[in-house]
Design an enzyme around this catalytic site. Structure first.
Site, mmCIF file in Angstrom:
data_model
loop_
_atom_site.group_PDB
_atom_site.id
_atom_site.type_symbol
_atom_site.label_atom_id
_atom_site.label_comp_id
_atom_site.label_asym_id
_atom_site.label_seq_id
_atom_site.Cartn_x
_atom_site.Cartn_y
_atom_site.Cartn_z
ATOM 1 N N HIS A 1 -5.332 -13.884 9.806
ATOM 2 C CA HIS A 1 -4.289 -12.894 10.015
ATOM 3 C C HIS A 1 -4.820 -11.574 10.579
ATOM 4 O O HIS A 1 -4.224 -10.520 10.369
ATOM 5 C CB HIS A 1 -3.523 -12.657 8.711
ATOM 6 N N ARG B 1 1.711 -11.006 6.065
ATOM 7 C CA ARG B 1 3.177 -11.084 6.107
ATOM 8 C C ARG B 1 3.770 -10.481 7.376
ATOM 9 O O ARG B 1 4.947 -10.642 7.648
ATOM 10 C CB ARG B 1 3.760 -10.378 4.876
ATOM 11 N N LYS C 1 23.054 15.545 -7.769
ATOM 12 C CA LYS C 1 22.747 14.125 -7.555
ATOM 13 C C LYS C 1 22.780 13.378 -8.889
ATOM 14 O O LYS C 1 22.132 13.788 -9.850
ATOM 15 C CB LYS C 1 21.370 13.965 -6.898
ATOM 16 N N PRO D 1 0.831 -1.210 0.000
ATOM 17 C CA PRO D 1 0.000 0.000 0.000
ATOM 18 C C PRO D 1 0.865 1.259 0.000
ATOM 19 O O PRO D 1 1.787 1.392 0.800
ATOM 20 C CB PRO D 1 -0.793 -0.128 1.302
ATOM 21 N N GLU D 2 0.583 2.165 -0.932
ATOM 22 C CA GLU D 2 1.325 3.421 -1.019
ATOM 23 C C GLU D 2 0.418 4.564 -0.561
ATOM 24 O O GLU D 2 -0.647 4.331 -0.008
ATOM 25 C CB GLU D 2 1.820 3.628 -2.454
#
Length: 271
Positions: free
Chosen positions: A91, A110, A152, A2-3
């Site tokens: 879970h 997980r 950079k 999930p972002e």
């Protein structure tokens, strides 16, 4: 994983049901997440009224009178609101019941996420104090990106995915934003001019906003608070489309690996 759009979708879905309500019971069925769930979590939360739920990057911050509950969904975590008598899933690791007969369940196959507590200001927590700017806030501009990118040589895709620079631009959204901005993902961040960064900042904001409006992106694990998938995946232009024609020019989309993440781009439209 999930972002930002998925976490924001979760925040909005939860807040409308839980803010202003007090915790009646807390059941930690499995404390062994990425970091151990505090042993005194029930003691800290029980009887407290949830004042507000905010998001910082990919963290959800639950504000109570005496502190903050910090939740991260990890790789496969989700939060659901169900009635207390709903059958448990294997879970479902942390259950928080409220006085309006709503139960918040943290589900994480997980166990890479976290459920933590702090009595200090949330922004001072070590996990949050190092985070960069929010991409949907006014501080996030092309000028900011251009300044941060000076000298950079890292690839611009890994640069915009660095949470110390800007939070929440995950792998899918980085690929999509760079495509819309016409910038090759492997181009050195320090070699991109201000004009292109201004375009990129706008496309990042637009992509994330659109993803939030569609409930996030579901490729495998993510579901919202009602157990439903996100639908932004139906609008993806380059991500996971290797070999398929570019929707702009027809050139086959290519795939490369940057920062150990699959990266998709159009060799004709992005330079």
């Amino acid at each position: 994983m999930p972002e930002l759009p998925e976490v924001e979708t979760t925040r909005r879905g939860i807040a409308q049901h839980l803010e202003g309500h007090s915790v009646t019971t807390v059941d930690v069925r499995e404390p062994r997440l990425r970091w151990a769930v505090p042993a005194d979590l029930a003691e800290q939360l029980q009887g407290q009224t949830l004042q507000q739920i905010q998001r910082r990057g990919k963290y959800l911050l639950f504000t109570y009178p005496t502190g903050h509950l910090i939740i991260h969904l990890g790789m496969s975590g989700s939060l659901r609101i169900v009635s207390p008598d709903t059958a448990l899933k294997k879970h479902d690791h942390v259950l928080i019941q409220f006085d309006n007969q709503q139960c918040l369940r943290y589900h994480d196959p997980r166990r890479f996420g976290c459920v933590l507590w702090t009595n200090e200001p949330a922004q001072q927590h070590p996990l949050l104090s190092v985070l960069g700017v929010e991409p949907l806030e006014n501080e996030f501009t092309g000028e900011y990106l251009h300044q941060q990118a000076q000298k950079k040589q890292q690839a611009v895709k890994t640069f915009i995915m660095n949470s110390h620079i800007v939070v929440g631009v995950g792998n899918i959204y980085a690929s999509e934003s760079l495509f819309l901005a016409g910038i090759h993902p492997n181009r050195a961040a320090g070699d991109i001019d201000l004009t292109h960064y201004q375009t990129l900042a706008n496309t990042i904001r637009d992509v994330l906003t659109a993803a939030i409006a569609m409930g996030g992106t579901t490729l495998r694990d993510f579901v919202n608070t009602q157990g439903e998938p996100g639908y932004f995946s139906q609008t993806l232009r380059v991500y996971d489309r290797a070999g398929l024609p570019c929707l702009n020019c027809g050139t086959p989309i290519e795939r490369m690996v940057l920062g150990q993440r699959a990266t998709y781009y159009c060799p004709q439209c992005q330079s």
